[in-house]
Enzyme design. Structure first.
Site, PDB file in Angstrom:
ATOM      1  N   HIS A   1       0.817  -1.211   0.000  1.00 61.16           N
ATOM      2  CA  HIS A   1       0.000   0.000   0.000  1.00 61.16           C
ATOM      3  C   HIS A   1       0.855   1.267   0.000  1.00 61.16           C
ATOM      4  O   HIS A   1       0.503   2.250  -0.663  1.00 61.16           O
ATOM      5  CB  HIS A   1      -0.961   0.005   1.191  1.00 61.16           C
ATOM      6  CG  HIS A   1      -1.920  -1.138   1.187  1.00 61.16           C
ATOM      7  ND1 HIS A   1      -2.724  -1.444   2.262  1.00 61.16           N
ATOM      8  CD2 HIS A   1      -2.204  -2.066   0.230  1.00 61.16           C
ATOM      9  CE1 HIS A   1      -3.462  -2.505   1.974  1.00 61.16           C
ATOM     10  NE2 HIS A   1      -3.157  -2.899   0.746  1.00 61.16           N
TER      11      HIS A   1
ATOM     12  N   HIS B   1      -9.340  -2.196  -5.254  1.00 65.53           N
ATOM     13  CA  HIS B   1      -8.240  -2.460  -4.329  1.00 65.53           C
ATOM     14  C   HIS B   1      -7.243  -3.440  -4.933  1.00 65.53           C
ATOM     15  O   HIS B   1      -6.024  -3.303  -4.720  1.00 65.53           O
ATOM     16  CB  HIS B   1      -8.738  -3.012  -2.996  1.00 65.53           C
ATOM     17  CG  HIS B   1      -7.620  -3.253  -2.041  1.00 65.53           C
ATOM     18  ND1 HIS B   1      -7.011  -2.233  -1.337  1.00 65.53           N
ATOM     19  CD2 HIS B   1      -6.911  -4.378  -1.727  1.00 65.53           C
ATOM     20  CE1 HIS B   1      -6.008  -2.714  -0.626  1.00 65.53           C
ATOM     21  NE2 HIS B   1      -5.932  -4.025  -0.852  1.00 65.53           N
TER      22      HIS B   1
ATOM     23  N   ASP C   1      -3.267  -2.846  -5.243  1.00 66.80           N
ATOM     24  CA  ASP C   1      -2.211  -3.799  -4.890  1.00 66.80           C
ATOM     25  C   ASP C   1      -1.259  -4.029  -6.065  1.00 66.80           C
ATOM     26  O   ASP C   1      -0.033  -4.104  -5.887  1.00 66.80           O
ATOM     27  CB  ASP C   1      -2.827  -5.134  -4.481  1.00 66.80           C
ATOM     28  CG  ASP C   1      -3.271  -5.167  -3.029  1.00 66.80           C
ATOM     29  OD1 ASP C   1      -2.907  -4.254  -2.257  1.00 66.80           O
ATOM     30  OD2 ASP C   1      -3.985  -6.122  -2.662  1.00 66.80           O
TER      31      ASP C   1
ATOM     32  N   HIS D   1      -0.549 -11.014  -5.018  1.00 63.12           N
ATOM     33  CA  HIS D   1       0.832 -10.561  -4.881  1.00 63.12           C
ATOM     34  C   HIS D   1       1.820 -11.546  -5.501  1.00 63.12           C
ATOM     35  O   HIS D   1       2.765 -11.147  -6.186  1.00 63.12           O
ATOM     36  CB  HIS D   1       1.172 -10.377  -3.401  1.00 63.12           C
ATOM     37  CG  HIS D   1       0.244  -9.461  -2.675  1.00 63.12           C
ATOM     38  ND1 HIS D   1       0.072  -8.145  -3.016  1.00 63.12           N
ATOM     39  CD2 HIS D   1      -0.576  -9.684  -1.597  1.00 63.12           C
ATOM     40  CE1 HIS D   1      -0.813  -7.584  -2.190  1.00 63.12           C
ATOM     41  NE2 HIS D   1      -1.214  -8.497  -1.341  1.00 63.12           N
TER      42      HIS D   1
END
Length: 314
Positions: A86, A243, A247, A270
């Site tokens: 973030h 969101h 990311d 991720h």
């Protein structure tokens, strides 16, 4: 404050910024200070609580050693810093090149679960244009990775673009897709305030494993089937996919320079994005590092909106 002029030069923050909050997974209070850094420094983390080992950790894709629920970086001494995505997204979304990030523990504070607190603090502090040229990574050929039902790709484009698709059985989320050019002030206006999210049963399972100990409805959206447990609900109807885009911006920032190309993610996270960067850099024919040209800047993040415009962002 006046908007920052879009620039082909490197930038740093004008003054130090200190923020304190809870670490999402360990549940401990964390203090983080962003410091101005000289041109050509890049983005680094420094564990100020570490004694007897190297406290410096580069914000680099090849130092990612864990992607379970967040992005964790390690140095050669095994010193780690987690939940970096973030703050990395905030720095990339504002076009910052050189910052030293001091943290007094192993985790970046989660704040409200988005990048908004970081973005607002940086805009309030201001930014400084440096003399060194900004460098970019231009995507020359499509690169793609697939892991199970997830995929991610980078392909040539004249601007930094991010597209994402998610599909959850929970009716509160369901299928969501969004595509946008993340240039100028687009990150600040459309992505920065979008919070991390989870499903109620997953939260219980994570806590049983000693994770998400600092998680609460103050720093995450939690859904249970068709219900959103947060009293105020979503900030955007498609906040969840936004969101995931946030990311991706943060994880792609670990490439070490802004990317001029299009990212497509389908149910990726991720780990898949990090694997995509590793695959990209294993293909020297698929990318080129070059100085940012006078027209390239308009396809990159970095133009800060005026303070009055930020009031439109929930």
């Amino acid at each position: 404050m006046r908007p920052q002029v879009q620039t082909h030069l490197q930038t740093t923050i004008r003054r130090p910024i200190t923020l304190t909050g809870i670490g999402l997974h360990r549940g401990r209070t964390a203090r983080m200070t962003l410091l101005p850094a000289a041109a050509e420094t890049g983005i680094w983390f420094k564990r100020v609580d570490v004694v007897g080992a190297d406290p410096l950790i580069p914000a680099a894709y090849d130092h990612v050693t864990d992607t379970q629920l967040c992005t964790l970086l390690s140095n050669r001494d095994g010193v780690t810093i987690s939940t970096v995505e973030h703050i990395m997204a905030a720095l990339a979304g504002l076009g910052l090149s050189n910052v030293m990030i001091e943290v007094d523990g192993p985790e970046v504070p989660i704040m409200d679960g988005s990048s908004k607190v970081f973005v607002d603090a940086i805009i309030d502090a201001g930014m400084t244009v440096q003399t060194a040229p900004r460098r970019i990574i231009r995507i020359l050929d499509r690169v793609e990775v697939q892991v199970g039902g997830a995929s991610a790709a980078l392909s040539p484009a004249s601007a930094f673009e991010v597209a994402f698709e998610i599909d959850f059985p929970d009716a509160a989320i369901g299928y969501q897709a969004r595509s946008m050019k993340v240039a100028n002030g687009a990150f600040v206006e459309h992505l920065a305030n979008c919070r991390t999210f989870g499903r109620a049963y997953e939260v219980d399972a994570m806590r049983a494993r000693g994770l998400a100990l600092g998680g609460s409805l103050d720093n995450a959206i939690v859904v249970d089937g068709a219900r959103v447990l947060n009293v105020d609900g979503f900030r955007h109807p498609d906040e969840c996919v936004r969101h995931k885009m946030l990311d991706a911006v943060g994880d792609l920032a670990l490439a070490g320079a802004p990317i001029l190309g299009r990212y497509d993610g389908v149910r990726s996270g991720h780990g898949v994005t990090n694997q995509l960067l590793r695959t990209l850099f294993d293909r020297p024919d698929a990318w080129r590092m070059e100085e940012c040209g006078p027209m390239d800047v308009y396809g990159l993040p970095g133009l800060v909106p005026q303070r009055d415009e930020l009031r439109r962002i929930a």
